[in-house]
Design an enzyme around this catalytic site. Structure first.
Site, mmCIF file in Angstrom:
data_model
loop_
_atom_site.group_PDB
_atom_site.id
_atom_site.type_symbol
_atom_site.label_atom_id
_atom_site.label_comp_id
_atom_site.label_asym_id
_atom_site.label_seq_id
_atom_site.Cartn_x
_atom_site.Cartn_y
_atom_site.Cartn_z
ATOM 1 N N GLY A 1 -1.674 -3.887 -5.557
ATOM 2 C CA GLY A 1 -2.294 -5.069 -4.954
ATOM 3 C C GLY A 1 -2.644 -4.847 -3.499
ATOM 4 N NE ARG B 1 -0.494 -8.811 -8.213
ATOM 5 C CZ ARG B 1 0.166 -8.144 -7.263
ATOM 6 N NH1 ARG B 1 0.280 -6.822 -7.356
ATOM 7 N NH2 ARG B 1 0.701 -8.773 -6.253
ATOM 8 C CG ASP C 1 7.399 -7.167 -1.806
ATOM 9 O OD1 ASP C 1 6.772 -8.012 -2.468
ATOM 10 O OD2 ASP C 1 6.841 -6.376 -1.032
ATOM 11 C CE LYS D 1 4.417 -11.306 -3.873
ATOM 12 N NZ LYS D 1 3.494 -10.878 -2.831
HETATM 13 C C1 S3P Z 1 2.240 -6.482 1.253
HETATM 14 C C2 S3P Z 1 2.290 -7.848 1.319
HETATM 15 C C3 S3P Z 1 3.003 -8.679 0.346
HETATM 16 C C4 S3P Z 1 3.957 -7.858 -0.510
HETATM 17 C C5 S3P Z 1 3.342 -6.578 -0.994
HETATM 18 C C6 S3P Z 1 2.926 -5.724 0.191
HETATM 19 C C7 S3P Z 1 1.496 -5.728 2.288
HETATM 20 O O1 S3P Z 1 2.063 -9.287 -0.508
HETATM 21 O O2 S3P Z 1 4.405 -8.631 -1.619
HETATM 22 O O3 S3P Z 1 4.247 -5.866 -1.794
HETATM 23 O O4 S3P Z 1 1.671 -4.501 2.374
HETATM 24 O O5 S3P Z 1 0.743 -6.362 3.037
HETATM 25 P P1 S3P Z 1 1.406 -10.719 -0.174
HETATM 26 O O6 S3P Z 1 0.599 -10.565 1.037
HETATM 27 O O7 S3P Z 1 0.570 -11.045 -1.376
HETATM 28 O O8 S3P Z 1 2.559 -11.664 0.007
#
Ligand code: S3P
Length: 433
Positions: free
Chosen positions: A94, A122, A314, A341
């Site tokens: 993601g 997602r 996380d 997630k």
């Molecule tokens: C991340 C932000 C978080 C986290 C992901 C890594 C990042 O996601 O859950 O594992 O590296 O910016 P969200 O921005 O969707 O909360």
């Protein structure tokens, strides 16, 4: 599809070094590629997610060499990326797709971003909408990948109020802002990880942060530097919980990133009564590090303060295992984001805890967990291919009288490739079959 068989183990000890931070590893490739000059990265996470980002930038003409956790990036400058030959496959990641969409929306070539089954489900509207406000042209499958980005657009800076506390969305907009005309500002409803802002600053790009708003002006340049990636607190969290719940344990996690936007898990475990201390605090390359010692603890159930949610986003699967071993009830609310997630982490954890005989109640935006004893599992636990679910149930074996089987653990490779080896070296008994 492989599974873990985690057999009962009683204690955990040793000095452990978990791999490099995933968020910082992604950003090191992205920003190193866009810099002028050569960026040398050490401590890079050799996990599949960070490697997806690395391969994507190689596919856009950036020369990147890797020897283990050492990476050399020959930066092409902010306007030096080339059109990739085919779609960029970002696997399970993601962070790759959301951050890169900000960069790619501003290029003069078209491209397509694709991912695996989980990533393809997602939500991407959260990045597509603000990018469209900036002038980007992006097509998706009803707000989900694949993302088809049409290049050659002129982006204009926006002031964006994040509807959800998300570092991925904040970073995406700031990265697009590097190319936009004028100022781009993002206001966040609660603090989220600020690695993008820190790394941009380290590479000589001015980011103005006033309270909960961060702004930059498009049209500048990035200057290559050395980047040392600290150990990932999200990976360390499994061993923090493991040492807290296992009798007679004493573990020290070395050189862990304790950026204050990431330390919610420490706050939560300390509120639960964990015996956890920090030492050797130091700053390297704009990020804070410490050694974290954690010993066996009598944990108490708590109401988790909502302000800790984005700071531990996380780590909740591991926290739920701690809650299962605590005295009394733990209540989490304000954590609806967990449902989008790598899996629906509220429901998937609740299902696994039920299989282990732990009473729980699923809430729309959280969960209530009644601490108790793990019983003989009534079925195999399904991870739904979510790395953090797999590792969380593996550490539950420290308080279990029976082996736990966890299905679909392949994706542990995305964030923590040597998890089994490190866990077993510290006293656990996990095999992957
Ligand atoms: C991340 C932000 C978080 C986290 C992901 C890594 C990042 O996601 O859950 O594992 O590296 O910016 P969200 O921005 O969707 O909360």
């Amino acid at each position: 599809m492989s599974k873990f068989i985690a057999s009962p183990a009683t204690t955990l000890s040793g000095d452990l070094k978990v791999p490099g931070d995933k968020s910082i590893s992604h950003r090191s490739i992205m920003l190193g590629s866009l810099s002028d000059g050569v960026t040398k990265v050490s401590g890079f996470l050799e996990g599949e997610d960070a490697l997806s980002t690395l391969k994507a930038f190689q596919a856009m003409g950036v020369e990147i060499e890797r020897e283990g956790d050492k990476v050399t990036i020959h930066g092409v400058g902010i306007n030096g990326l080339k059109k990739p030959v085919g779609p960029l496959d970002l696997g399970n990641s993601g962070t790759s797709i959301r951050l890169m969409s900000g960069i790619l929306a501003a290029q003069d070539f078209d491209c397509e971003l694709i991912g695996d089954e989980s990533l393809s489900k997602r939500p991407m509207g959260r990045v597509i909408n603000p990018l469209r406000d900036m002038g980007a042209v992006i097509d998706s499958d009803e707000g989900r990948p694949p993302l088809k980005i049409t290049g050659g657009q002129t982006l204009t800076g926006i002031h964006y109020d994040l509807p959800v506390a998300s570092a991925q969305v904040k970073s995406c907009i700031l990265l697009a802002g590097l190319y936009a005309q004028g100022n781009t500002c993002v206001t966040e409803p609660a603090p989220t990880r600020d690695h993008t802002e820190r790394m941009l600053t380290g590479l000589g790009y001015e980011v103005r942060v006033i309270n909960n708003q961060m702004c930059l002006t498009g049209g500048g340049a990035l200057t290559a530097t050395e980047i040392q990636v600290p150990s990932d607190i999200s990976s360390a969290a499994f061993f923090m919980v493991a040492a807290a719940i296992a009798p007679k344990s004493d573990v020290t996690l070395l050189g862990v990133n304790i950026n204050p936007t990431r330390t919610g898990v420490i706050n939560i475990l300390q509120l639960m009564g964990a015996n956890l201390t920090l030492s050797n605090e130091r700053e390297i390359g704009g990020e804070l590090l410490a050694d974290i010692r954690i010993q066996s603890s009598e944990l108490q159930g708590i109401n988790i303060p909502e302000e800790f949610v984005p700071l531990a986003i996380d780590e909740f699967p591991a926290v739920f295992i701690a809650a299962s071993c605590a005295k009394g009830e733990t209540v989490l609310t304000g954590a609806r984001e967990l449902r989008v997630k790598e899996s629906d982490r509220i429901q998937v954890m609740a299902d696994g805890l039920t299989i282990l005989g732990i009473e729980n109640e699923v809430l729309e935006d959280g969960i209530k967990i009644q601490g108790g004893a793990f019983k003989q599992p009534t079925a195999m636990i399904e991870s739904h291919h979510d790395h953090r679910i797999s590792m969380s149930f593996a550490i539950a074996s420290l308080r279990c009288d029976y082996p736990i089987e966890i299905n679909g653990v392949d994706n542990v490779m995305t964030s923590f490739p040597n998890f089994v080896e490190l866990a077993n070296s510290a006293g656990m008994s996990i095999i992957e079959v």
